[in-house]
Design an enzyme around this catalytic site. Structure first.
Site, PDB file in Angstrom:
ATOM      1  N   GLU B  63       0.705  -1.158  -0.055  1.00 27.03           N
ATOM      2  CA  GLU B  63       0.056  -0.101   0.049  1.00 27.03           C
ATOM      3  C   GLU B  63       0.872   1.283   0.132  1.00 27.03           C
ATOM      4  OE1 GLU B  63      -0.599  -2.591   1.660  1.00 27.03           O
ATOM      5  OE2 GLU B  63      -2.737  -3.044   1.469  1.00 27.03           O
ATOM      6  N   PHE B 125     -11.475  -7.732  13.876  1.00 30.37           N
ATOM      7  CA  PHE B 125     -10.468  -8.202  13.075  1.00 30.37           C
ATOM      8  C   PHE B 125     -10.154  -7.054  11.902  1.00 30.37           C
ATOM      9  CE2 PHE B 125      -9.089 -10.437   9.027  1.00 30.37           C
ATOM     10  CZ  PHE B 125      -7.797 -10.793   9.635  1.00 30.37           C
ATOM     11  N   GLN B 126      -8.785  -6.893  11.869  1.00 27.71           N
ATOM     12  CA  GLN B 126      -8.150  -5.586  10.987  1.00 27.71           C
ATOM     13  C   GLN B 126      -8.902  -4.353  11.264  1.00 27.71           C
ATOM     14  OE1 GLN B 126      -8.098  -7.136   6.978  1.00 27.71           O
ATOM     15  NE2 GLN B 126      -6.211  -7.836   7.280  1.00 27.71           N
ATOM     16  N   LYS B 175     -17.679  -1.094   6.230  1.00 35.42           N
ATOM     17  CA  LYS B 175     -18.097  -1.920   5.319  1.00 35.42           C
ATOM     18  C   LYS B 175     -19.553  -1.947   5.152  1.00 35.42           C
ATOM     19  CE  LYS B 175     -17.217  -6.464   3.684  1.00 35.42           C
ATOM     20  NZ  LYS B 175     -16.534  -8.026   3.955  1.00 35.42           N
ATOM     21  N   MET B 492      24.824   8.918   1.481  1.00 36.49           N
ATOM     22  CA  MET B 492      24.397  10.063   2.366  1.00 36.49           C
ATOM     23  C   MET B 492      24.435   9.837   3.766  1.00 36.49           C
ATOM     24  SD  MET B 492      23.759  13.109   1.795  1.00 36.49           S
ATOM     25  CE  MET B 492      22.815  13.918   0.287  1.00 36.49           C
TER      26      MET B 492
HETATM   27  C1  LIG Z   1      12.507   5.462   4.741  1.00 34.68           C
HETATM   28  C2  LIG Z   1      13.941   5.971   5.040  1.00 34.68           C
HETATM   29  N1  LIG Z   1      14.716   5.667   5.909  1.00 34.68           N
HETATM   30  C3  LIG Z   1      15.944   5.982   6.411  1.00 34.68           C
HETATM   31  C4  LIG Z   1      16.279   7.203   5.668  1.00 34.68           C
HETATM   32  C5  LIG Z   1      17.883   7.983   6.109  1.00 34.68           C
HETATM   33  N2  LIG Z   1      18.553   7.921   4.804  1.00 34.68           N
HETATM   34  C6  LIG Z   1      18.547   8.996   3.970  1.00 34.68           C
HETATM   35  S1  LIG Z   1      19.422   8.770   2.809  1.00 34.68           S
HETATM   36  C7  LIG Z   1      20.125   7.259   3.041  1.00 34.68           C
HETATM   37  C8  LIG Z   1      20.865   6.537   2.062  1.00 34.68           C
HETATM   38  C9  LIG Z   1      20.269   6.213   1.133  1.00 34.68           C
HETATM   39  O1  LIG Z   1      21.168   5.332   0.370  1.00 34.68           O
HETATM   40  P1  LIG Z   1      21.038   5.148  -1.285  1.00 34.68           P
HETATM   41  O2  LIG Z   1      19.480   4.728  -1.671  1.00 34.68           O
HETATM   42  O3  LIG Z   1      22.048   3.962  -1.557  1.00 34.68           O
HETATM   43  O4  LIG Z   1      21.420   6.328  -1.896  1.00 34.68           O
HETATM   44  P2  LIG Z   1      22.608   7.203  -1.996  1.00 34.68           P
HETATM   45  O5  LIG Z   1      22.848   8.108  -0.869  1.00 34.68           O
HETATM   46  O6  LIG Z   1      23.752   6.321  -1.800  1.00 34.68           O
HETATM   47  O7  LIG Z   1      22.950   7.805  -3.429  1.00 34.68           O
HETATM   48  C10 LIG Z   1      19.267   6.876   4.386  1.00 34.68           C
HETATM   49  C11 LIG Z   1      19.181   5.634   4.954  1.00 34.68           C
HETATM   50  C12 LIG Z   1      15.419   7.835   4.602  1.00 34.68           C
HETATM   51  N3  LIG Z   1      15.575   8.867   4.297  1.00 34.68           N
HETATM   52  N4  LIG Z   1      14.186   7.202   4.426  1.00 34.68           N
END
Ligand SMILES: Cc1ncc(C[n+]2csc(CCOP(=O)(O)OP(=O)(O)O)c2C)c(N)n1
Ligand SMILES: [Mg+2]
Lengths: 170, 596
Positions: B63, B125-126, B175, B492
């Protein structure tokens, strides 16, 4: 931009007219908790059954910038019809109702009753050693009265929080 | 908006069920696509969909994917995205996308099933308290307990989602209400339950003041945001006209890219934490800042008390609460960006203002441009991530291209190196920064634009969050291209650990990566891998030419950092640059480390 820390905290009363529907109070309270705003008092009741409107009076506090935000945040909620800043309105009236239980005998008891008379508090329950007073007025007046009752045997009290309206024909 | 259907004639004779009322209302609202996933509490609605050929239903795999797909659809068309999910886990899985849409002001109507009214509150449920859970992450939400309210609620939900500052609206339908017969009313007849009429026209006195201020500026800048995109293509056109009239430079937030053409001489590139050197310097040194449909987010302002210290600020926003929220402005104008820009142009003409002489300002700007803040060292043997995006841009720029992204370094490089000439071509998760947004958003955009080239510029970590929607693309013959900038790191996170945490790379390595080529094939798509710069162009062409969904595993330099960077807690003019040899470890002070 001036640093916010130096801005003084002010108190403000907002009168909020809302659509009377389930969850509307939760929306307003949720806004305050989600954004870390203070609620000092809050009252709510349906005030216009035909128009499905309720009135919420909120006393809050914050810097001028925060107060402006609170107002804007309230204003944009779908369930909120109007937001009025009662405290900055010269025609604004604010009142609070309180019930105050004082326990004592002898001279203390007589003094409590004398002071109640001065404050125009009503006695609505009495035993040989206690009174329950009903006092309506500005919150500061109630605070004052409570301060005076403290040494005379203040037991318990209950306050409605602030209600507000503006003077004049509309 | 009402379409005359044969069903309409039938309504007069035979009452509709709640489910049929819903479907009918969606059709009358002009909906053509729904992103959804069935379950017990929405079966009557799915039954009604079975008989409605006008609504295409895209069966997602999770979803969350439905919500991001609906966002991609909305962002690329300007129309609201529609989601249909079941109660309980269906609704909770949709939450991330709902919050994402709230943060980025994307219009969504999310329909959730609920247990029957007599079971609400019994831990059935749900059962989940969907209106309770979504109260703080929707623009508005409804629990419809009476079938007589249903048509009105649906029409009102579309009005609320799309007007004012757009956002997600949830309609929770028990529902039994879906089964109950009730009256249908069309969008025109439906009396709103709420009086929601946000102001769109700007205050003419303030507009006149703003124009007078702008006309005297020596160092003006237009700082624009997603609000221009939301205000529709006419607003982007008006922005171009206004900017050309004044001759001032234009920068934009991440969300606003495309409103002003990157090919224009007045374009400075994106501003903010990873914005261009020139855009950030212009923001810092300007004397009049005109903010149009942006909200002074912390990614934009950097250190607040050092943000553009010498400027007068004009802020145009549809949301009054955005004005003076983070930054105090001198003139705040509430209303629709398109309408206000048009009025600004009229006020400029009426006032007889002439294009100011900004030669000195532009001379200064050229020195910043010459610094070339996006410069990076090319490598003949290794694909640099920036190079990959530059090549992708060069090889796709002449096509009708829609770009989405995941979240991370690749997202910032995409914003820096992919150039947008038009609005609605760029879909990214700005406010919430949701990894996993891009792939389903591409699904949504491709549904809306079947003939366009839709590319998700992805990271190898992010893409795994909603990877399963690749199957959706295969099922619906959506030739989306997932261009993975594979640096084997949560890049990042790694960059921040390098700068702020003494190079202790705690749990940020993308261990046990799948073989993306084989994975693509297993899912029924095409897998392509590029590992060297020489083969990159040919492989990208192979991707573009494929009529099927493609997972492109672009192996890039592993430890590249994204620059410029305004370190947390620093001002715009304290940017770190990629090639200036700053001691990165000491770049951020202790106070800055507390910020995100
Ligand atoms: C759902 C979620 N969990 C954690 C983060 C924290 N976060 C920001 S950038 C990142 C790393 C992303 O890695 P990748 O997709 O390989 O991209 P890159 O920075 O290597 O280009 C994380 C864990 C986030 N933004 N969103
Ligand atoms: Mg990565």
């Amino acid at each position: 931009m001036p640093p916010r820390v130096n801005e003084a905290i002010e108190k403000r009363t907002f009168a909020v007219l809302v659509d009377n529907e389930p969850g509307v109070l939760a929306r307003v309270v949720g806004l305050f908790s989600a954004r870390g705003y203070n609620i000092e008092s809050l009252t709510v009741a349906e005030t216009d059954t035909a128009n499905h409107a309720s009135r919420i009076t909120i006393v809050t506090s914050g810097t001028p910038l925060i107060l402006e935000q609170i107002r804007a945040q309230l204003d944009r909620m779908v369930s909120i019809r109007t937001v009025q800043d009662v405290s900055s309105d010269p025609l604004g009236i604010e009142r609070e109702l309180s019930l105050i239980k004082v326990r004592g005998t002898g001279e203390q008891r007589a003094e409590a009753l004398r002071l109640a008379d001065i404050f125009r508090a009503k006695v609505i329950d009495t035993t040989h050693e206690s009174f329950v007073f009903e006092l309506t007025g500005a919150s500061s007046k109630i605070d004052k009265f409570l301060g005076l009752m403290e040494p005379l045997g203040l037991v318990e009290m209950s306050r409605t929080g602030v209600l507000s309206l503006t003077r004049g024909i509309d | 908006m009402t379409t005359q259907t044969t069903a309409e004639a039938e309504t007069k004779t035979k009452p509709l069920t709640g489910a049929e009322i819903l479907v009918r209302a969606l059709v009358d609202q002009g909906v053509d696509t729904i992103f959804g996933y069935p379950g017990g509490a929405v079966l009557p609605i799915y039954d009604a969909l079975f008989h409605e050929p006008k609504l295409r239903h895209v069966l997602v795999r999770h979803e969350q994917g439905a919500t991001h797909a609906a966002e991609g659809y909305a962002r690329s068309t300007g129309k609201p995205g529609v989601v249909l999910v079941t109660s309980g886990p269906g609704a909770t899985n949709a939450i991330t996308g709902i919050v994402d849409a709230l943060m980025d002001s994307i219009p969504l109507v999310v329909i959730t099933g609920q247990v029957a009214t007599h079971l609400i509150g019994s831990d059935a449920f749900q059962e989940a308290d969907t209106v309770g859970i979504t109260r703080s992450c929707t623009k508005h939400n409804y629990l419809v307990k009476n079938v007589n309210d249903l048509a009105r609620v649906v029409h009102e939900a579309f009005h609320i989602a799309t007007s004012g500052r757009p956002g997600p609206v949830v309609i929770d339908i028990p529902k039994d209400v879906q089964f109950m017969p009730g009256p249908y009313i069309g969008p025109e007849e439906a009396k709103p339950l709420h009086t929601y009429n946000p102001r769109t026209k700007g205050d003419p006195t303030k507009i006149a003041e703003a124009i007078a201020l702008l006309a005297t500026a020596k160092r003006p800048v237009f700082y624009t945001g997603g609000g221009i995109i939301n205000a529709g293509p006419a607003a982007s056109q008006a922005l171009r006209d206004l900017a050309h009239m004044v001759g001032a430079p234009v920068t934009s937030t991440l969300m606003g890219l495309g409103a002003f053409p990157a090919a224009d001489d007045q374009w400075l590139g994106m501003l903010g934490m990873h914005g261009s050197f020139e855009a950030n310097h212009v923001m810092h040194d300007c004397d009049v800042m005109v903010c149009l449909g942006a909200r002074f987010d912390d990614r934009i302002t950097g250190r607040l008390d050092a943000f553009s210290p010498g400027s007068k600020k004009i802020h145009v926003d549809i949301d009054p609460s955005s004005i003076n929220k983070n930054v105090r402005v001198d003139i705040g104008i509430v209303g629709d960006a398109g309408s206000i820009i048009t009025d600004m142009i009229a006020a400029w003409n009426e006032g007889g203002y002439k294009k100011p002489d900004l030669a000195d300002w532009w001379a200064q700007i050229e020195t910043w441009r010459a610094r070339n803040g996006f410069a990076y060292r090319k490598d003949p043997n290794v694909i640099k991530p920036q190079y990959a995006i530059e090549r992708l841009y060069e090889l796709t720029k002449d096509r009708k291209t829609y770009i989405s992204t995941e979240v991370g370094q690749h997202q910032m490089w995409a914003a820096q190196f992919y150039r947008f000439e038009e609005p609605n071509r760029w879909m990214t998760s700005g406010g919430l920064g949701t990894m996993g947004y891009g792939l389903p958003a591409a699904v949504g955009a491709q549904m809306a634009h079947p003939d366009a080239l839709v590319i998700d510029i992805a990271g190898e970590a992010s893409v795994q969050m909603t990877m399963q929607e690749f199957s959706t693309a295969v099922q619906f013959n959506l030739p989306i291209k997932i261009f993975i900038i594979n640096n084997e790191w949560m890049g990042m996170v790694r960059q921040w650990q390098q700068l702020l945490h003494g190079e202790r790379y705690s749990h940020s390595y993308s261990e046990s990566l799948p073989d993306f080529v084989k994975l693509a094939e297993a899912l029924g798509g095409v897998g392509i891998r590029a590992t060297t710069p020489d083969e990159l162009d040919a492989k990208i062409m192979e991707m573009i030419d494929s009529p099927r969904p493609v997972l492109f595993d672009c192996r890039v330099a592993k430890e590249e950092n994204c620059f410029p960077m305004i370190p947390s807690g620093k001002a715009h003019n304290e940017m770190l640059l990629g090639d200036d040899g700053t001691d990165l470890d000491s770049a951020i002070d202790d106070e800055g480390k507390m910020l995100v």
